[in-house]
Design a protein around this motif. Structure first.
Motif, PDB file in Angstrom:
ATOM      1  N   THR A 169       6.042 -46.308  28.490  1.00 27.85           N
ATOM      2  CA  THR A 169       7.202 -45.625  28.874  1.00 27.85           C
ATOM      3  C   THR A 169       8.326 -46.868  29.310  1.00 27.85           C
ATOM      4  O   THR A 169       7.634 -47.743  29.924  1.00 27.85           O
ATOM      5  CB  THR A 169       7.251 -44.548  29.928  1.00 27.85           C
ATOM      6  OG1 THR A 169       6.930 -45.094  31.072  1.00 27.85           O
ATOM      7  CG2 THR A 169       6.321 -43.280  29.390  1.00 27.85           C
ATOM      8  N   LYS A 193       7.106 -35.905  25.083  1.00 25.27           N
ATOM      9  CA  LYS A 193       8.222 -36.315  25.958  1.00 25.27           C
ATOM     10  C   LYS A 193       8.976 -35.257  25.870  1.00 25.27           C
ATOM     11  O   LYS A 193       9.732 -34.764  24.671  1.00 25.27           O
ATOM     12  CB  LYS A 193       8.988 -37.686  25.247  1.00 25.27           C
ATOM     13  CG  LYS A 193      10.201 -37.952  25.943  1.00 25.27           C
ATOM     14  CD  LYS A 193      10.807 -39.143  25.450  1.00 25.27           C
ATOM     15  CE  LYS A 193      12.259 -39.396  25.860  1.00 25.27           C
ATOM     16  NZ  LYS A 193      12.972 -38.647  25.802  1.00 25.27           N
ATOM     17  N   LEU A 238       7.145 -37.246  30.508  1.00 25.84           N
ATOM     18  CA  LEU A 238       6.021 -37.378  29.446  1.00 25.84           C
ATOM     19  C   LEU A 238       4.821 -36.467  30.018  1.00 25.84           C
ATOM     20  O   LEU A 238       4.254 -36.543  31.199  1.00 25.84           O
ATOM     21  CB  LEU A 238       5.464 -38.688  29.607  1.00 25.84           C
ATOM     22  CG  LEU A 238       4.583 -39.349  28.365  1.00 25.84           C
ATOM     23  CD1 LEU A 238       5.493 -39.066  26.938  1.00 25.84           C
ATOM     24  CD2 LEU A 238       4.143 -40.627  28.437  1.00 25.84           C
ATOM     25  N   ALA A 253       9.510 -43.073  25.408  1.00 24.24           N
ATOM     26  CA  ALA A 253       7.994 -43.090  25.127  1.00 24.24           C
ATOM     27  C   ALA A 253       7.352 -43.541  23.934  1.00 24.24           C
ATOM     28  O   ALA A 253       7.956 -42.749  23.010  1.00 24.24           O
ATOM     29  CB  ALA A 253       7.565 -41.881  25.897  1.00 24.24           C
TER      30      ALA A 253
END
Length: 370
Positions: free
Chosen positions: A63, A324, A329, A355
């Motif tokens: 991320t 996501k 996440l 992500a």
């Protein structure tokens, strides 16, 4: 030192440093001696390391977001356990880039487009960065991607921009091997493309494209751009989902499609790339998305917005889904459609939370051959 002695030393060092080790320990071993540094930096060693680890079961999700002082990236192992401790690359900076747009990843390299008329390729594991001049006269790009032409051992950046003719796109490709941008004859055809980032698989970049076929009726296809031939083809998505909106991702070498309907998200896997009949349904999550209004002509734009907020990242061995959702996440269990645990959340002050599936490697940013 004779060539025979040098070759003998290289063989000895090579036997002392097995390429099967992960990238991070190998980076630390570079400090042991000049010989180890030279060996680990050899293109042959880097390629051997890539080949040995390309089918590893343990992948990681990265991320990242941008702040005023650069790019900040966090790396998470894909484990079926809670309370994972991320490895933070908080020191990673991309200097002299005022704003960043993510273009893609391959072989542990991340590619971005900066507002300073530069394209940046970096390896967050090694900290190495390469910059090239952006495409002249292309301020607005509708589709973009970064990938690898394995046949010609060439990394490429692909831009596509809609022309005045609806559904027609001009295509521009940068080859690191030639060190130049090339306009591609005939371009490609696509409908509404979202997300704009091409998914790299088997030497191709792939985008989801939605086209209106009748009033209030849309059809989803996959635009696949071959990085070797610099040509585009159209692939079919999962049959039951072609009237919905799909989002693509890659997981363990397979193309995955997430189909977004009004009350559910279905996940499909293309078991043999390019073969329509190989689509197999993996999971379905109910009540993941906010309940949409009744069906109207504006439903597709609403679903497109939802696709931006919800995207599949990874399918675990136990079929749990890493997704996501907005600025978070999360891991979901398909059986009950509920979030099992939260992995990461965008921090205050960060912009452009992304992500992606990521693999740590020793690969250097591509050189320009000319």
């Amino acid at each position: 030192m004779s060539m025979l002695s040098l070759a003998s030393n290289r063989r000895k060092v090579s036997s002392d440093i097995p390429p099967r080790l992960p990238a991070k320990p190998l980076m630390r071993f570079q400090c042991v001696s000049k010989a180890w540094l030279a060996m680990i930096s050899l293109p042959e060693f880097v390629k051997s390391h890539l080949d040995l680890h390309k089918n590893d079961e343990e992948d990681k999700v990265a991320t990242f977001a941008t702040t005023d002082d650069g790019l900040h990236l966090s790396l998470f192992s894909i484990l079926d356990e809670e309370n994972q401790d991320p490895t933070n690359y908080s020191s990673l900076k991309v200097p002299e880039v005022a704003a960043i747009r993510y273009l893609g990843t391959h072989n542990g390299l991340l590619c971005f487009r900066g507002m300073d008329q530069k394209v940046v390729v970096c390896n967050p594991c090694t900290g190495k960065i390469k910059k090239i001049d952006d495409a002249p006269g292309w301020p607005s790009v509708g589709m973009y991607g970064f990938g690898y032409d394995q046949q010609n051992c060439d990394y490429k950046v692909v831009y596509a921009c809609r022309t005045q003719t609806f559904n027609d796109y001009d295509v521009l490709v940068y080859s690191f091997r030639s060190g130049s941008w090339e306009n591609i004859p005939n371009g490609l055809r696509a409908g509404i493309v979202y997300p704009n980032i091409g998914v790299h698989i088997n030497g191709t970049l792939n985008w989801s494209s939605s086209t209106m076929v009748a009033r209030d009726s849309w059809e989803s296809k996959i635009v696949s751009f071959n990085l070797t031939t610099n040509s585009a083809a159209i692939l079919s998505g999962p049959k039951p989902e072609r009237s919905g909106n799909i989002s693509l991702c890659e997981s363990r070498g397979f193309l995955l499609a997430s189909s977004f309907q009004r009350d559910k998200v279905s996940v499909w896997k293309m078991r043999e790339f390019g073969v329509e009949n190989s689509w197999t349904k993996l999971a379905c999550i109910q009540q993941l998305l906010p309940k949409p209004p009744r069906k109207t002509a504006t439903l597709t734009p609403i679903v497109v917005v939802i696709c931006n907020r919800v995207s599949l990242m990874y399918v675990m061995n136990n079929t749990n889904l890493v997704m996501k959702v907005g600025e978070q996440l999360r891991v979901y269990t398909p059986e009950d459609g509920k979030s099992k645990w939260k992995i990461e959340e965008c921090r205050p002050g960060n912009r452009g939370f992304k992500a992606i599936l990521f693999r740590e490697t020793l690969a250097p940013p591509p050189c320009i051959f000319r």
